[in-house]
Design a protein around this motif. Sequence first.
Motif, PDB file in Angstrom:
ATOM      1  N   GLU A 197       9.763   5.980  -3.675  1.00  0.00           N
ATOM      2  CA  GLU A 197       8.889   6.188  -4.834  1.00  0.00           C
ATOM      3  C   GLU A 197       9.668   5.921  -6.125  1.00  0.00           C
ATOM      4  OE1 GLU A 197       5.645   6.983  -7.138  1.00  0.00           O
ATOM      5  OE2 GLU A 197       5.615   6.887  -4.961  1.00  0.00           O
ATOM      6  N   LYS A 249       8.089  -0.750 -11.557  1.00  0.00           N
ATOM      7  CA  LYS A 249       6.949  -0.734 -12.481  1.00  0.00           C
ATOM      8  C   LYS A 249       7.408  -0.761 -13.937  1.00  0.00           C
ATOM      9  CE  LYS A 249       3.449   1.391  -9.554  1.00  0.00           C
ATOM     10  NZ  LYS A 249       2.555   2.545  -9.375  1.00  0.00           N
ATOM     11  N   LEU A 263      10.010   2.196  -6.624  1.00  0.00           N
ATOM     12  CA  LEU A 263       8.734   1.641  -7.058  1.00  0.00           C
ATOM     13  C   LEU A 263       8.499   1.926  -8.543  1.00  0.00           C
ATOM     14  CD1 LEU A 263       6.105   0.175  -6.358  1.00  0.00           C
ATOM     15  CD2 LEU A 263       5.150   2.392  -5.706  1.00  0.00           C
ATOM     16  N   GLU A 264       8.798   3.128  -8.981  1.00  0.00           N
ATOM     17  CA  GLU A 264       8.627   3.467 -10.395  1.00  0.00           C
ATOM     18  C   GLU A 264       9.552   2.640 -11.280  1.00  0.00           C
ATOM     19  OE1 GLU A 264       6.219   5.275 -11.819  1.00  0.00           O
ATOM     20  OE2 GLU A 264       5.433   5.387  -9.780  1.00  0.00           O
ATOM     21  N   ASP A 275       3.140  -3.569  -9.914  1.00  0.00           N
ATOM     22  CA  ASP A 275       1.990  -2.909 -10.516  1.00  0.00           C
ATOM     23  C   ASP A 275       1.394  -2.013  -9.434  1.00  0.00           C
ATOM     24  OD1 ASP A 275       0.403  -4.600  -8.903  1.00  0.00           O
ATOM     25  OD2 ASP A 275       0.037  -6.008 -10.534  1.00  0.00           O
ATOM     26  N   ASP A 276       0.172  -1.588  -9.587  1.00  0.00           N
ATOM     27  CA  ASP A 276      -0.411  -0.664  -8.609  1.00  0.00           C
ATOM     28  C   ASP A 276      -0.813  -1.328  -7.298  1.00  0.00           C
ATOM     29  OD1 ASP A 276      -0.082   1.518 -10.267  1.00  0.00           O
ATOM     30  OD2 ASP A 276      -2.053   1.290 -11.191  1.00  0.00           O
ATOM     31  N   ASP A 277      -0.803  -2.666  -7.257  1.00  0.00           N
ATOM     32  CA  ASP A 277      -1.232  -3.377  -6.055  1.00  0.00           C
ATOM     33  C   ASP A 277      -0.213  -4.364  -5.502  1.00  0.00           C
ATOM     34  OD1 ASP A 277      -3.891  -2.250  -6.069  1.00  0.00           O
ATOM     35  OD2 ASP A 277      -4.292  -3.531  -7.802  1.00  0.00           O
ATOM     36  N   TYR A 278       0.629  -4.923  -6.370  1.00  0.00           N
ATOM     37  CA  TYR A 278       1.504  -6.020  -5.961  1.00  0.00           C
ATOM     38  C   TYR A 278       2.952  -5.789  -6.360  1.00  0.00           C
ATOM     39  CZ  TYR A 278      -2.724  -8.746  -5.197  1.00  0.00           C
ATOM     40  OH  TYR A 278      -3.931  -9.190  -4.734  1.00  0.00           O
ATOM     41  N   GLU A 298       0.857  -1.186   0.000  1.00  0.00           N
ATOM     42  CA  GLU A 298       0.000   0.000   0.000  1.00  0.00           C
ATOM     43  C   GLU A 298       0.887   1.228   0.000  1.00  0.00           C
ATOM     44  OE1 GLU A 298      -2.990   0.034   3.041  1.00  0.00           O
ATOM     45  OE2 GLU A 298      -3.362  -2.107   2.796  1.00  0.00           O
ATOM     46  N   LYS A 299       0.465   2.220  -0.728  1.00  0.00           N
ATOM     47  CA  LYS A 299       1.203   3.482  -0.781  1.00  0.00           C
ATOM     48  C   LYS A 299       0.371   4.539  -0.083  1.00  0.00           C
ATOM     49  CE  LYS A 299       3.154   6.727  -3.943  1.00  0.00           C
ATOM     50  NZ  LYS A 299       3.040   7.281  -5.260  1.00  0.00           N
TER      51      LYS A 299
END
Length: 79
Positions: free
Chosen positions: A36, A43, A39-40, A65-68, A11-12
């Motif tokens: 951040e 992704k 994370l990018e 991805d946006d969740d995992y 979670e962000k």
Amino acid sequence: MLTFENTWPYEKTMDDIYLQECPFCRKTSVLTSFSEDSLELAKEGIKQLLIMPCCYGKLTILKADDDYLWADEKLRENR
């Protein structure tokens, strides 16, 4: 091929990345040092290393991805 067993939810909140539970020691509400920027990059498919602050377990994140977070190892039981 990566399977769902290699994923872990995150979670962000603002600029902080949290894991509801550590996949290694099972501590809850873990604030990671994952930035951040990291994370990018994940992704985009660039491998990142995430060291858990609670037990120093190491996760090699292959993508996100946006969740995992998608790791190079099995993190959950196949139920």
